[in-house]
Design a protein around this motif. Structure first.
Motif, PDB file in Angstrom:
ATOM      1  N   PHE A  55      85.927  11.371  48.764  1.00 46.06           N
ATOM      2  CA  PHE A  55      85.979  10.573  50.241  1.00 46.06           C
ATOM      3  C   PHE A  55      86.717  11.163  51.251  1.00 46.06           C
ATOM      4  CE2 PHE A  55      83.712   7.034  48.240  1.00 46.06           C
ATOM      5  CZ  PHE A  55      84.473   6.582  47.043  1.00 46.06           C
ATOM      6  N   ALA A  56      87.329  12.199  51.106  1.00 47.16           N
ATOM      7  CA  ALA A  56      87.933  12.903  52.081  1.00 47.16           C
ATOM      8  C   ALA A  56      87.311  13.639  53.055  1.00 47.16           C
ATOM      9  CB  ALA A  56      89.054  14.171  51.251  1.00 47.16           C
ATOM     10  N   VAL A  57      87.637  13.763  54.284  1.00 47.41           N
ATOM     11  CA  VAL A  57      86.696  14.549  55.440  1.00 47.41           C
ATOM     12  C   VAL A  57      87.834  15.423  56.160  1.00 47.41           C
ATOM     13  CG1 VAL A  57      85.344  12.503  55.471  1.00 47.41           C
ATOM     14  CG2 VAL A  57      87.501  12.400  57.148  1.00 47.41           C
ATOM     15  N   TYR A  58      87.057  16.475  56.590  1.00 46.25           N
ATOM     16  CA  TYR A  58      87.839  17.293  57.440  1.00 46.25           C
ATOM     17  C   TYR A  58      87.007  17.507  58.787  1.00 46.25           C
ATOM     18  CZ  TYR A  58      84.469  20.783  55.197  1.00 46.25           C
ATOM     19  OH  TYR A  58      83.475  21.357  54.784  1.00 46.25           O
ATOM     20  N   SER A  59      87.488  18.285  59.805  1.00 43.97           N
ATOM     21  CA  SER A  59      87.286  18.614  60.973  1.00 43.97           C
ATOM     22  C   SER A  59      87.840  19.722  61.682  1.00 43.97           C
ATOM     23  CB  SER A  59      86.736  17.465  61.962  1.00 43.97           C
ATOM     24  OG  SER A  59      87.892  17.048  62.448  1.00 43.97           O
ATOM     25  N   ASP A  60      87.464  20.504  62.311  1.00 48.02           N
ATOM     26  CA  ASP A  60      88.257  21.517  63.039  1.00 48.02           C
ATOM     27  C   ASP A  60      89.226  20.795  63.996  1.00 48.02           C
ATOM     28  OD1 ASP A  60      85.529  23.842  63.520  1.00 48.02           O
ATOM     29  OD2 ASP A  60      87.043  23.561  61.835  1.00 48.02           O
ATOM     30  N   TYR A  61      88.833  19.702  64.441  1.00 46.53           N
ATOM     31  CA  TYR A  61      89.742  18.872  65.348  1.00 46.53           C
ATOM     32  C   TYR A  61      90.962  18.119  64.690  1.00 46.53           C
ATOM     33  CZ  TYR A  61      91.417  15.494  68.599  1.00 46.53           C
ATOM     34  OH  TYR A  61      91.984  14.785  69.575  1.00 46.53           O
ATOM     35  N   THR A  78      83.539  12.395  38.494  1.00 47.43           N
ATOM     36  CA  THR A  78      82.758  11.300  38.207  1.00 47.43           C
ATOM     37  C   THR A  78      81.914  10.704  39.443  1.00 47.43           C
ATOM     38  OG1 THR A  78      84.498   9.600  38.960  1.00 47.43           O
ATOM     39  CG2 THR A  78      84.220  10.264  36.615  1.00 47.43           C
ATOM     40  N   TYR A  79      81.986  11.471  40.551  1.00 48.34           N
ATOM     41  CA  TYR A  79      81.123  11.110  41.966  1.00 48.34           C
ATOM     42  C   TYR A  79      80.298  12.272  41.896  1.00 48.34           C
ATOM     43  CZ  TYR A  79      84.022   7.158  43.222  1.00 48.34           C
ATOM     44  OH  TYR A  79      84.531   6.015  43.320  1.00 48.34           O
ATOM     45  N   ILE A  80      79.117  12.129  42.632  1.00 48.69           N
ATOM     46  CA  ILE A  80      78.440  13.346  43.035  1.00 48.69           C
ATOM     47  C   ILE A  80      78.795  13.997  44.203  1.00 48.69           C
ATOM     48  CG2 ILE A  80      76.166  13.760  43.962  1.00 48.69           C
ATOM     49  CD1 ILE A  80      74.780  11.640  42.508  1.00 48.69           C
ATOM     50  N   ASN A  81      79.502  13.400  45.261  1.00 47.20           N
ATOM     51  CA  ASN A  81      79.849  14.195  46.324  1.00 47.20           C
ATOM     52  C   ASN A  81      81.379  14.372  46.207  1.00 47.20           C
ATOM     53  OD1 ASN A  81      77.296  14.146  47.247  1.00 47.20           O
ATOM     54  ND2 ASN A  81      77.521  12.377  48.026  1.00 47.20           N
ATOM     55  N   TYR A  82      81.940  15.557  46.653  1.00 42.60           N
ATOM     56  CA  TYR A  82      83.367  15.770  46.836  1.00 42.60           C
ATOM     57  C   TYR A  82      83.892  16.655  47.688  1.00 42.60           C
ATOM     58  CZ  TYR A  82      84.865  13.521  42.173  1.00 42.60           C
ATOM     59  OH  TYR A  82      85.041  12.535  41.259  1.00 42.60           O
ATOM     60  N   CYS A  83      84.912  16.352  48.406  1.00 47.04           N
ATOM     61  CA  CYS A  83      85.591  17.366  49.157  1.00 47.04           C
ATOM     62  C   CYS A  83      86.670  18.246  48.357  1.00 47.04           C
ATOM     63  CB  CYS A  83      86.297  16.811  50.249  1.00 47.04           C
ATOM     64  SG  CYS A  83      87.019  17.895  51.563  1.00 47.04           S
ATOM     65  N   LEU A  84      86.458  19.612  48.376  1.00 47.54           N
ATOM     66  CA  LEU A  84      87.298  20.472  47.561  1.00 47.54           C
ATOM     67  C   LEU A  84      88.101  21.285  48.318  1.00 47.54           C
ATOM     68  CD1 LEU A  84      84.878  21.775  44.877  1.00 47.54           C
ATOM     69  CD2 LEU A  84      86.462  19.673  44.781  1.00 47.54           C
ATOM     70  N   ALA A  85      89.357  21.236  48.225  1.00 49.49           N
ATOM     71  CA  ALA A  85      90.252  21.705  49.398  1.00 49.49           C
ATOM     72  C   ALA A  85      91.478  22.882  48.584  1.00 49.49           C
ATOM     73  CB  ALA A  85      90.913  20.869  50.214  1.00 49.49           C
ATOM     74  N   ARG A 116     103.708  20.250  52.932  1.00 50.26           N
ATOM     75  CA  ARG A 116     102.381  20.763  52.472  1.00 50.26           C
ATOM     76  C   ARG A 116     101.225  20.546  53.637  1.00 50.26           C
ATOM     77  NH1 ARG A 116     100.615  18.750  46.726  1.00 50.26           N
ATOM     78  NH2 ARG A 116     102.858  19.300  46.534  1.00 50.26           N
ATOM     79  N   GLU A 117     100.158  21.912  53.952  1.00 53.27           N
ATOM     80  CA  GLU A 117      99.195  21.844  54.749  1.00 53.27           C
ATOM     81  C   GLU A 117      98.060  22.262  54.258  1.00 53.27           C
ATOM     82  OE1 GLU A 117     100.560  25.037  57.776  1.00 53.27           O
ATOM     83  OE2 GLU A 117     100.657  26.421  55.928  1.00 53.27           O
ATOM     84  N   GLY A 118      97.060  21.821  54.933  1.00 54.85           N
ATOM     85  CA  GLY A 118      95.814  22.429  54.627  1.00 54.85           C
ATOM     86  C   GLY A 118      95.440  23.568  54.720  1.00 54.85           C
ATOM     87  N   VAL A 119      94.710  24.503  53.986  1.00 52.95           N
ATOM     88  CA  VAL A 119      94.415  25.858  54.211  1.00 52.95           C
ATOM     89  C   VAL A 119      92.616  26.062  54.569  1.00 52.95           C
ATOM     90  CG1 VAL A 119      94.187  28.121  53.222  1.00 52.95           C
ATOM     91  CG2 VAL A 119      96.246  26.662  52.878  1.00 52.95           C
ATOM     92  N   ALA A 120      91.956  25.442  53.391  1.00 56.75           N
ATOM     93  CA  ALA A 120      90.620  25.514  53.404  1.00 56.75           C
ATOM     94  C   ALA A 120      90.059  24.241  52.661  1.00 56.75           C
ATOM     95  CB  ALA A 120      90.041  26.899  53.021  1.00 56.75           C
ATOM     96  N   ALA A 121      88.705  24.063  53.030  1.00 57.30           N
ATOM     97  CA  ALA A 121      87.939  22.975  52.391  1.00 57.30           C
ATOM     98  C   ALA A 121      86.536  23.122  52.267  1.00 57.30           C
ATOM     99  CB  ALA A 121      88.323  21.611  53.102  1.00 57.30           C
ATOM    100  N   VAL A 158      96.760  15.511  53.917  1.00 58.83           N
ATOM    101  CA  VAL A 158      97.366  15.720  52.304  1.00 58.83           C
ATOM    102  C   VAL A 158      96.843  14.417  51.723  1.00 58.83           C
ATOM    103  CG1 VAL A 158      99.481  15.550  51.149  1.00 58.83           C
ATOM    104  CG2 VAL A 158      99.094  17.266  53.005  1.00 58.83           C
ATOM    105  N   ALA A 159      97.162  13.109  52.721  1.00 60.05           N
ATOM    106  CA  ALA A 159      97.216  11.797  52.052  1.00 60.05           C
ATOM    107  C   ALA A 159      95.697  11.416  51.757  1.00 60.05           C
ATOM    108  CB  ALA A 159      97.715  10.755  52.968  1.00 60.05           C
ATOM    109  N   ASP A 160      94.545  12.353  52.255  1.00 61.60           N
ATOM    110  CA  ASP A 160      93.440  11.925  51.729  1.00 61.60           C
ATOM    111  C   ASP A 160      92.864  12.282  50.400  1.00 61.60           C
ATOM    112  OD1 ASP A 160      92.120  12.545  55.093  1.00 61.60           O
ATOM    113  OD2 ASP A 160      93.100  10.744  54.557  1.00 61.60           O
ATOM    114  N   PHE A 161      93.718  13.123  49.635  1.00 60.80           N
ATOM    115  CA  PHE A 161      93.234  13.391  48.341  1.00 60.80           C
ATOM    116  C   PHE A 161      94.099  12.934  47.312  1.00 60.80           C
ATOM    117  CE2 PHE A 161      90.624  17.046  49.648  1.00 60.80           C
ATOM    118  CZ  PHE A 161      90.806  17.022  50.804  1.00 60.80           C
ATOM    119  N   ARG A 162      93.311  12.366  46.242  1.00 59.04           N
ATOM    120  CA  ARG A 162      94.090  11.874  45.288  1.00 59.04           C
ATOM    121  C   ARG A 162      94.154  12.811  43.984  1.00 59.04           C
ATOM    122  NH1 ARG A 162      89.975   6.649  44.948  1.00 59.04           N
ATOM    123  NH2 ARG A 162      88.839   8.310  45.871  1.00 59.04           N
TER     124      ARG A 162
END
Length: 132
Positions: A105-111, A28-35, A45-50, A116-120
């Motif tokens: 609204f999730a964000v990521y950075s190399d740092y 429903t939003y124009i912008n998304y973070c997909l991961a 649970r750990e992030g792999v790519a986004a 996990v909590a940022d994704f609904r």
């Protein structure tokens, strides 16, 4: 409502390749973070790519966790809305349940990595088993 459905998991030998797919709908939003996340046996649970997307197109450089960088590749087919994770040179330690996730609204950075909590919105997961 956002619906994410993963597929493509299975068993593969070390050194092999596998491609995971995540069918997306209901944004429903124009912008998304997909991961892509994964949960290895006995671990959190750990992030792999986004990637960031705007109106279905990738808008920035992708994020990769250090232990998959150079081996995994995230991509998006903006005509079908399908998110992919191409896995090459897989290792036994890549054995995990892999999850697709999305949030406007999730964000990521190399740092900072991926939170996990940022994704609904989450898919049901797909099992990947790598044998040595």
């Amino acid at each position: 409502q956002v619906v994410l459905i993963e597929s493509g998991g299975g068993s593969v030998q070390a050194g092999g390749t596998l491609r995971l797919s995540c069918a997306t709908s209901g944004f429903t939003y124009i912008n998304y973070c997909l991961a892509w996340f994964r949960q290895r046996p006995g671990r959190e649970r750990e992030g792999v790519a986004a990637i960031y997307t705007s109106d279905g197109s990738i808008t920035d450089s992708p994020y990769y966790a250090g232990n998959v960088k150079g081996r995994f590749s995230i991509s998006l087919d903006n005509t079908t809305g399908t998110l992919y994770l191409q896995m090459t040179n897989v290792k036994p330690e890549d054995t995990a349940v892999y999850y697709c996730a999305a949030d406007p609204f999730a964000v990521y950075s190399d740092y900072g990595g991926l939170g996990v909590a940022d994704f609904r919105h989450w898919g049901q997961g797909t099992q990947v088993t790598v044998s040595s």
